[in-house]
Design a protein around this motif. Structure first.
Motif, mmCIF file in Angstrom:
data_model
loop_
_atom_site.group_PDB
_atom_site.id
_atom_site.type_symbol
_atom_site.label_atom_id
_atom_site.label_comp_id
_atom_site.label_asym_id
_atom_site.label_seq_id
_atom_site.Cartn_x
_atom_site.Cartn_y
_atom_site.Cartn_z
ATOM 1 N N HIS A 1 -4.506 18.207 7.862
ATOM 2 C CA HIS A 1 -3.760 17.838 9.066
ATOM 3 C C HIS A 1 -3.781 18.926 10.144
ATOM 4 C CE1 HIS A 1 -2.385 14.195 7.138
ATOM 5 N NE2 HIS A 1 -1.989 14.885 6.094
ATOM 6 N N GLY A 2 -4.414 20.043 9.869
ATOM 7 C CA GLY A 2 -4.528 21.101 10.860
ATOM 8 C C GLY A 2 -3.196 21.717 11.234
ATOM 9 N N VAL A 3 -2.356 22.005 10.229
ATOM 10 C CA VAL A 3 -1.009 22.509 10.485
ATOM 11 C C VAL A 3 -0.725 23.761 9.667
ATOM 12 C CG1 VAL A 3 -0.022 20.259 11.078
ATOM 13 C CG2 VAL A 3 -0.077 20.994 8.673
ATOM 14 N N TYR B 1 0.704 10.811 12.568
ATOM 15 C CA TYR B 1 1.600 11.629 13.381
ATOM 16 C C TYR B 1 1.411 13.119 13.078
ATOM 17 C CZ TYR B 1 3.917 7.092 13.879
ATOM 18 O OH TYR B 1 4.191 5.765 14.123
ATOM 19 N N LEU B 2 1.195 13.449 11.814
ATOM 20 C CA LEU B 2 1.094 14.854 11.418
ATOM 21 C C LEU B 2 -0.086 15.541 12.085
ATOM 22 C CD1 LEU B 2 1.863 14.595 7.576
ATOM 23 C CD2 LEU B 2 3.447 14.672 9.518
ATOM 24 N N PHE C 1 6.067 12.333 19.256
ATOM 25 C CA PHE C 1 5.115 13.312 18.742
ATOM 26 C C PHE C 1 4.274 13.954 19.842
ATOM 27 C CE2 PHE C 1 6.235 10.686 15.159
ATOM 28 C CZ PHE C 1 6.451 11.629 14.170
ATOM 29 N N GLU C 2 4.417 13.449 21.054
ATOM 30 C CA GLU C 2 3.751 14.085 22.193
ATOM 31 C C GLU C 2 4.562 15.249 22.734
ATOM 32 O OE1 GLU C 2 0.750 13.130 22.789
ATOM 33 O OE2 GLU C 2 0.899 11.409 21.406
ATOM 34 N N SER C 3 5.809 15.374 22.264
ATOM 35 C CA SER C 3 6.681 16.380 22.872
ATOM 36 C C SER C 3 7.422 17.246 21.852
ATOM 37 C CB SER C 3 7.710 15.688 23.775
ATOM 38 O OG SER C 3 8.510 14.785 23.018
ATOM 39 N N PHE D 1 5.340 16.595 -7.450
ATOM 40 C CA PHE D 1 5.361 17.059 -6.059
ATOM 41 C C PHE D 1 4.093 16.641 -5.320
ATOM 42 C CE2 PHE D 1 4.152 20.171 -2.826
ATOM 43 C CZ PHE D 1 5.234 20.044 -1.971
ATOM 44 N N ILE D 2 2.953 16.765 -5.980
ATOM 45 C CA ILE D 2 1.686 16.399 -5.334
ATOM 46 C C ILE D 2 1.666 14.905 -5.004
ATOM 47 C CG2 ILE D 2 -0.806 16.199 -5.720
ATOM 48 C CD1 ILE D 2 -0.640 18.866 -7.243
ATOM 49 N N ARG D 3 2.250 14.085 -5.853
ATOM 50 C CA ARG D 3 2.340 12.652 -5.543
ATOM 51 C C ARG D 3 3.177 12.424 -4.288
ATOM 52 N NH1 ARG D 3 2.608 12.248 -11.289
ATOM 53 N NH2 ARG D 3 4.886 12.151 -11.249
ATOM 54 N N LEU D 4 4.270 13.171 -4.135
ATOM 55 C CA LEU D 4 5.085 13.066 -2.925
ATOM 56 C C LEU D 4 4.289 13.530 -1.712
ATOM 57 C CD1 LEU D 4 8.559 14.456 -4.116
ATOM 58 C CD2 LEU D 4 7.903 12.069 -3.810
ATOM 59 N N LEU D 5 3.549 14.613 -1.885
ATOM 60 C CA LEU D 5 2.749 15.155 -0.791
ATOM 61 C C LEU D 5 1.698 14.138 -0.343
ATOM 62 C CD1 LEU D 5 2.539 17.864 0.750
ATOM 63 C CD2 LEU D 5 0.787 18.543 -0.904
ATOM 64 N N ASP D 6 1.059 13.494 -1.306
ATOM 65 C CA ASP D 6 0.053 12.482 -0.977
ATOM 66 C C ASP D 6 0.688 11.296 -0.248
ATOM 67 O OD1 ASP D 6 -1.911 13.993 -2.148
ATOM 68 O OD2 ASP D 6 -1.883 12.902 -4.057
ATOM 69 N N SER D 7 1.907 10.932 -0.665
ATOM 70 C CA SER D 7 2.604 9.825 -0.011
ATOM 71 C C SER D 7 2.930 10.155 1.438
ATOM 72 C CB SER D 7 3.894 9.500 -0.778
ATOM 73 O OG SER D 7 4.657 8.512 -0.105
ATOM 74 N N VAL D 8 3.389 11.390 1.674
ATOM 75 C CA VAL D 8 3.691 11.831 3.032
ATOM 76 C C VAL D 8 2.429 11.807 3.885
ATOM 77 C CG1 VAL D 8 4.294 13.877 4.388
ATOM 78 C CG2 VAL D 8 5.725 13.201 2.458
ATOM 79 N N SER D 9 1.342 12.308 3.335
ATOM 80 C CA SER D 9 0.081 12.358 4.073
ATOM 81 C C SER D 9 -0.408 10.963 4.430
ATOM 82 C CB SER D 9 -0.969 13.092 3.243
ATOM 83 O OG SER D 9 -2.179 13.206 3.933
#
Length: 377
Positions: A228-230, A192-193, A158-160, A178-186
Motif C-alpha cells: 500500500h506504499g505506507v 483507500y489505503l 481520503f483526499e484530505s 493477526f495476519i488474517r485480520l491484516l489480509d481482511s483490512v487490505s
C-alpha cells in the motif's frame, strides 16, 4: 535501600525484564520497517521512560493529558487520539502532536480547521473484524462506537487526510490470526489505503508472548506496507511491559468460612482493577499447583467479591508474609484509585545492577487533595 525495608503494598518494575521485551520490539522493527509507539493508556509510568525511549519511536494517547505526558516525558512522535474530542481538547494538543486521529467523520469535520496546518491528520476506521477474548474489549463488537464502519465511509475524505488507524486486537497471541485480520483490512479497504502515507494497526498484538513468531509478523507487516506504499505503525502496550512488574503485598489476616482466605493489604478494585473488570484471576509467585494448602487471596476492600485469585501453597500462609502478584504493570498504575481510603502502592524500579529506585510514593495528603482542595465557607 533493601527490598526488606520497603513497606507494602508496592509495585516493583524490573529493568532487566523490561529490556528483554524491548529487545523483541527492536527485532520486530528491524524486520518489518514498522514504527512502534507506546500506548500510554496501558502504561504511563514515565519514571522508566528513559529505559524505553531508545527502543520505541514515541507514544500514542487516548486523551489530552496523555498527549501532554508523552510529549513532555518521552518525546519522539506524539500521536493523539480520542473517542470524543471537545474543541478545547483539540486546541490543547494541536501544537504538540505529530499525528491527530479522529474517531468519526463528524469529529474530523468539526475540528480539522484547528489542526490543518499544524499536524498530520488521521481517521479511525472500524474493520468489522477483530481478535478479543472478551466482548467488553472487542473494538468490532455489535454497535461499536469505535471508528468509522466501512459502509459509512465518505470516500472523499481520503483526499484530505494523511493516514488511518485500525485498532482490532486485544492480547492477540496468534500471529496467524493477526495476519488474517491484516489480509481482511487490505482486501476491504485497499482502495483507500493506497492514497495514504501512514497506517496505524493499533495495539493488542502480543509479540512478546513466549514462542511468538516475530519474524513471521515482521515480514507480514513489511509486505503490507510495501503493497500500500505506507509507513506502518503499531501501538504496543501490554507487549512492552508484560511480566516486568510485581505488586508486592502482605498477608494481614487469615479467616475461614468454608475456605481459608488470606487477606492482603491491597485490593483489586483500587490497585489492580482489570482483575475485577475482566474476572481474570491474578497469579502469585509463591503459589504451587501441587501445594496442599488452598487459599483465597482476598482484598482488604469492603467489596464482597473483591479477591485476587484462589491459589495453592506448599506451606500454610502466615500473617505478615509477603506475596508477589505477578504481571502487574499493564492497566494497573494508570487505573489506581482511592477506594476505601486504602494506602496507595508505592512504585519502584529494580535496575539491572540491583539498585532500587523509588519512582513514586503516596500519602494521606494525596488522598485528601484528590477529594477536595477547598471547603464551602
Amino acid at each position: 535501600m533493601q527490598k526488606s525495608e520497603l513497606k507494602t503494598p508496592y509495585f516493583m518494575i524490573n529493568e532487566a525484564k523490561l529490556i528483554e521485551n524491548l529487545e523483541q520490539a527492536k527485532k520486530l522493527k528491524e524486520i518489518s520497517g514498522a514504527k512502534l509507539v507506546l500506548a500510554l493508556k496501558c502504561f504511563s509510568t514515565w519514571g522508566v521512560f528513559n529505559i524505553i525511549k531508545p527502543y520505541l519511536d514515541g507514544t500514542t494517547s487516548s486523551g489530552p493529558y496523555e498527549v501532554k505526558l508523552g510529549y513532555e516525558t518521552f518525546g519522539g512522535e506524539t500521536h493523539a487520539y480520542s473517542v470524543g474530542y471537545s474543541e478545547d481538547d483539540v486546541r490543547e494538543v494541536a501544537d504538540i502532536c505529530d499525528k491527530l486521529i479522529f474517531n468519526s467523520h463528524s469529529q474530523l469535520s468539526a475540528h480539522r480547521h484547528i489542526v490543518e496546518d499544524k499536524t498530520s491528520i488521521g481517521l479511525r476506521l472500524n474493520p468489522g473484524v477483530s481478535y478479543a477474548g472478551q466482548d467488553l474489549a472487542n473494538p468490532a463488537r455489535q454497535f461499536s462506537r469505535l471508528g468509522v464502519q466501512f459502509d459509512h465511509i465518505d470516500p472523499a475524505v481520503f483526499e484530505s487526510i494523511d493516514g488511518v488507524m485500525f485498532h482490532m486486537n486485544c492480547e492477540n497471541k496468534d500471529v496467524d490470526a493477526f495476519i488474517r485480520l491484516l489480509d481482511s483490512v487490505s482486501e476491504t479497504f485497499g482502495q483507500y489505503l493506497d492514497k495514504l502515507s501512514w497506517i496505524s494497526l493499533g495495539g493488542g498484538v502480543f509479540f512478546t508472548w513466549p514462542g511468538y513468531d516475530i519474524e513471521k509478523l515482521g515480514l507480514a507487516l513489511k509486505a503490507f506496507a510495501h503493497k500500500h506504499g505506507v509507513q506502518v505503525y503499531l501501538e504496543p502496550g501490554e507487549a512492552i511491559i508484560t511480566n516486568t512488574t510485581d505488586l508486592v503485598v502482605t498477608v494481614v489476616d487469615i479467616v475461614e468460612n468454608g475456605m481459608r482466605t488470606a487477606i492482603v493489604d491491597s485490593a483489586t478494585e483500587a490497585h489492580r482493577l482489570d482483575t475485577l473488570i475482566y474476572n481474570e484471576p491474578a497469579s502469585i509467585r509463591e503459589s504451587s499447583k501441587q501445594g496442599h494448602y488452598e487459599y483465597v487471596i482476598g482484598s482488604c476492600s469492603c467489596l464482597a467479591g473483591d479477591q485476587f485469585c484462589v491459589a495453592n501453597f506448599e506451606q500454610p500462609l502466615e500473617i505478615g508474609q509477603q506475596l508477589h502478584i505477578l504481571d502487574s504493570a499493564g492497566y494497573t498504575m494508570v487505573k489506581l484509585n482511592w477506594f476505601n481510603g486504602l494506602r496507595m502502592p508505592s512504585v519502584y524500579c529494580e535496575r539491572s545492577n540491583g539498585e532500587l529506585h523509588k519512582l513514586n510514593e503516596f500519602n494521606y495528603s494525596d488522598f485528601k487533595r484528590s477529594l477536595s482542595q477547598w471547603s464551602v465557607e
